[in-house]
Design an enzyme around this catalytic site. Sequence first.
Site, PDB file in Angstrom:
ATOM      1  N   GLU A 456       0.856  -1.186   0.000  1.00 31.96           N
ATOM      2  CA  GLU A 456       0.000   0.000   0.000  1.00 31.96           C
ATOM      3  C   GLU A 456       0.895   1.241   0.000  1.00 31.96           C
ATOM      4  O   GLU A 456       1.167   1.803  -1.043  1.00 31.96           O
ATOM      5  CB  GLU A 456      -0.938  -0.030   1.207  1.00 31.96           C
ATOM      6  CG  GLU A 456      -2.245   0.705   0.974  1.00 31.96           C
ATOM      7  CD  GLU A 456      -3.324   0.274   1.947  1.00 31.96           C
ATOM      8  OE1 GLU A 456      -4.284   1.035   2.113  1.00 31.96           O
ATOM      9  OE2 GLU A 456      -3.207  -0.811   2.552  1.00 31.96           O
ATOM     10  N   GLU A 735      -2.593  -0.014  13.382  1.00 34.31           N
ATOM     11  CA  GLU A 735      -3.741   0.340  12.552  1.00 34.31           C
ATOM     12  C   GLU A 735      -5.059   0.046  13.273  1.00 34.31           C
ATOM     13  O   GLU A 735      -6.014   0.814  13.183  1.00 34.31           O
ATOM     14  CB  GLU A 735      -3.690  -0.451  11.249  1.00 34.31           C
ATOM     15  CG  GLU A 735      -4.806  -0.153  10.282  1.00 34.31           C
ATOM     16  CD  GLU A 735      -4.620  -0.874   8.961  1.00 34.31           C
ATOM     17  OE1 GLU A 735      -5.285  -0.484   7.990  1.00 34.31           O
ATOM     18  OE2 GLU A 735      -3.792  -1.823   8.889  1.00 34.31           O
TER      19      GLU A 735
END
Length: 879
Positions: A456, A735
């Site tokens: 990502e 996260e």
Amino acid sequence: MRITRMKCNRITNPLGFYLDRPRLSWVTEAPGAVFQQAARVQVAENEEFSPVLYDTGRSEEVDSLGFRLPVDLKPRTRYFWRVTVWTDRGDEIQSPVQWFETSKMDEPWTARWITPDWEEKNIHPLLRRDFHLDGEVKSARVYVSGLGLYELELNGKRVGEEYFTPYLNAYDKWIQYQTFDVTDMVKQGENTIGAMLGEGMYMGRYGFPDNEGNIYGDTMAFLCELIVEYRDGRMVTLASDSSWKAAPGPVQFSSIYDGEIFDANKKTAGWSEPGLDTSGWSGTRLIDIDLNKVEPRRSLPVYIMEERKPEKVITTPKGETVLDMGQNMVGWIRFRVQAPKGTEITFYHGEELQDGNFSRENLRTAKAEYHYISDGQPAEVRPYFTWFGFRYLKVEGWPGEINPSDFTGCVLYSDMELIGGIETSNPLVNRLFLNALWGQKGNFLDVPTDCPQRDERLGWTGDANVFSGTACFNMDTNAFYHKYLYDLAREQEEDKGMVSHVVPKTSLTGEPGTHNYGGSAVWGDAATVIPWNTYIHYGDKAILEQQLESMKNWVDWIRDMDDGSRLWNKGFHFGDWLALDGPGEYNPMGGTPTELIATAYYSYSARLVAKAAKVLGRDDLAEEYLALSDEVKAAFKEEFITPRGRLAVDTQTAHVLALHFDLVPEGFRRRIADNLHRLLKENDYHLKTGFVGTPLLCRVLSDNGYNDLAYRLLLNEDYPSWLYQVKMGATTIWERWNSLRPDGKFGELGMNSLNHYAYGSIVEWMYRNMCGINPVEDCPGFRRALLAPKPHESIRWAKAWLNSASGRYESGWSYEEDGLEYHFAIPFDASADVLLPDTEPAKVVINGKPLAESDVDAGQEDGFVRFTLTAGEYRVKCS
């Protein structure tokens, strides 16, 4: 007494940056003095200031936060500047000399884009050109860019100390070039310039949701213009053209996600030095890339900012050899090795061990490997065209026993000054602060990415938005955000103001307002929130001037979706991402209705456009968008607040947004704050908030009479909490609240980064509420501050420092036997309004003198003692 932190456009000695109208800033340190009486700025084209090109003279109008030079700049010219400051005591302070140097500006390019003249597009090439200089060199500059990445060499030496040039931006809109001073690298006689190229983000595997590669192009290319000035006044230009030579390089493969393969047997000795036999090299050809897209750099340099040694070498239960760096970091390992010819050494990068063994399962498809194939010679090795997010490295193929001294962890991020810090009596809280700071370091590598390790590593706008307040306290992010927001605005051009989910948008495709493209509330509101945070922290209107149209266009895009109800109830929204009140344990969609979140941000963003317009003197625009904001606020009240003041949506995040964005009628604030307390109590005083609610939760509690609950949430050590992560060994921010389960196993693997800074936004509460350092919108850049610490006995002491745009502030407190003691420091030419809770003027002593006997004007305000302090240091005791 001295003048320090002298910057141009918030960059120290910028070389070849986009400057437009240069803005000079500095900080004056003048102990004993209180305010600036006058200042003087002088500019010249030489260090002797003979002649002076521009001189303000002694002036009371010179502002150190961003003095704009009314000078018509010439291309490729170095300008020197200095400042004189006079204080209220009559001191005269002279600064050192600083400089800025312009780019090519509007000069046309004589260089052309070139690429190797061969069919295979994925071979990483070496490019070179020999040239002769027939005189003594006075100065030399090289103006250079590459697609995807390049490293430049001159006469066998690397040019500069930057990595990943020309950096990541919307290549389809604009391409950056860098400027390097190479005066000391060229010589009279024979010279050689050379470049290595890699795929990078331009054509390598990268992007979202499709990361198969070739987003912007499928051919590596190079652009270079070397301009040399002789001492006799002659000029000579060497430009990239089809006369350059090309050969395959030793980098056999590179990928941002997958790593790099370097074969030392494929090296060409002396490839960037004169005298090499290039008869076996190929030619190059011109490639048609629009030179009008090539612009001066805006990206800050990415350097090796720190170095670390492995803390230990681990032999895992599986028999693996693993280096533990002791810190989840971003960059790479530099190592020394001498191995037999043909030996392949491999490094695998991971964030966390599982059952004591190496793991990289949470990286999804990213291989994150580095392969080195030895040529049998001693070598010091590092990657060229990739980076990794890791704490642990599994090593295979190493010859002999591992010696930790042979390995150095190189921490890379954009060159931003560290300006803030926090320390408390609680070691776990101190570690939490460091975790957030390390998250910023690792994810502020040219763009503010979501994560630095998996497949990502993108400039997700929502993450950038909610963390921007914290980021501005920790580091000087002004220039960093100027570049990111420039990209954001350029990406809006083809979407009628919509903001894409990631910037640059990479491979996003589809319709605006969809999951795979853009238009989500909070994510898109980065267009308004980040410019405003940047302005109030650094006090320079340039960011608003650059971004006002972008801010306005984003709100106009929302308004175009509005059917007249002034509710934003259309399109896709991420909502309170990764909140714990959603439909399942690992379902990322939170429980707060997205139309509530979107409407709250609709009102807020419209209000920010109004504020920015007012700052810039656009009163008509300010009135229009303030009215729009009020209309949306009224619609929010009608839709989501009952006539008796109950919020119709019973989630923590809904209450946080309603209170923080002032969407609640004043008479109902107490009830809604009390209901937030009820929701926390029903959840055993634990949070359920996600990316939207968490950054504001503790701030709302402290600002609405529940400061004790803010501290309780901060100090919870069981799941879900910030300190749960710390107790589980985290060295960055996770996260998910449940990224690791209590047994140390990954909670889930599909979306689980251990270096994801969004929840690190609690640090903004630490600066603003715990320690009390707040910017003031009417006097941005901390020319005036609000010092409003809110202590709690659950922490015995806390202190923060901030090297603001106006100078160094300190704010701290401690519980002593005879009461609370505060310490404040206010910089020269600044002031602070101090707000102390739970006391009264008669109980306050400043620097040993009762408040009533001091020169400080004080008063009582809603249970707080309020007074104003000017430059100096203060000990304040409250009995």
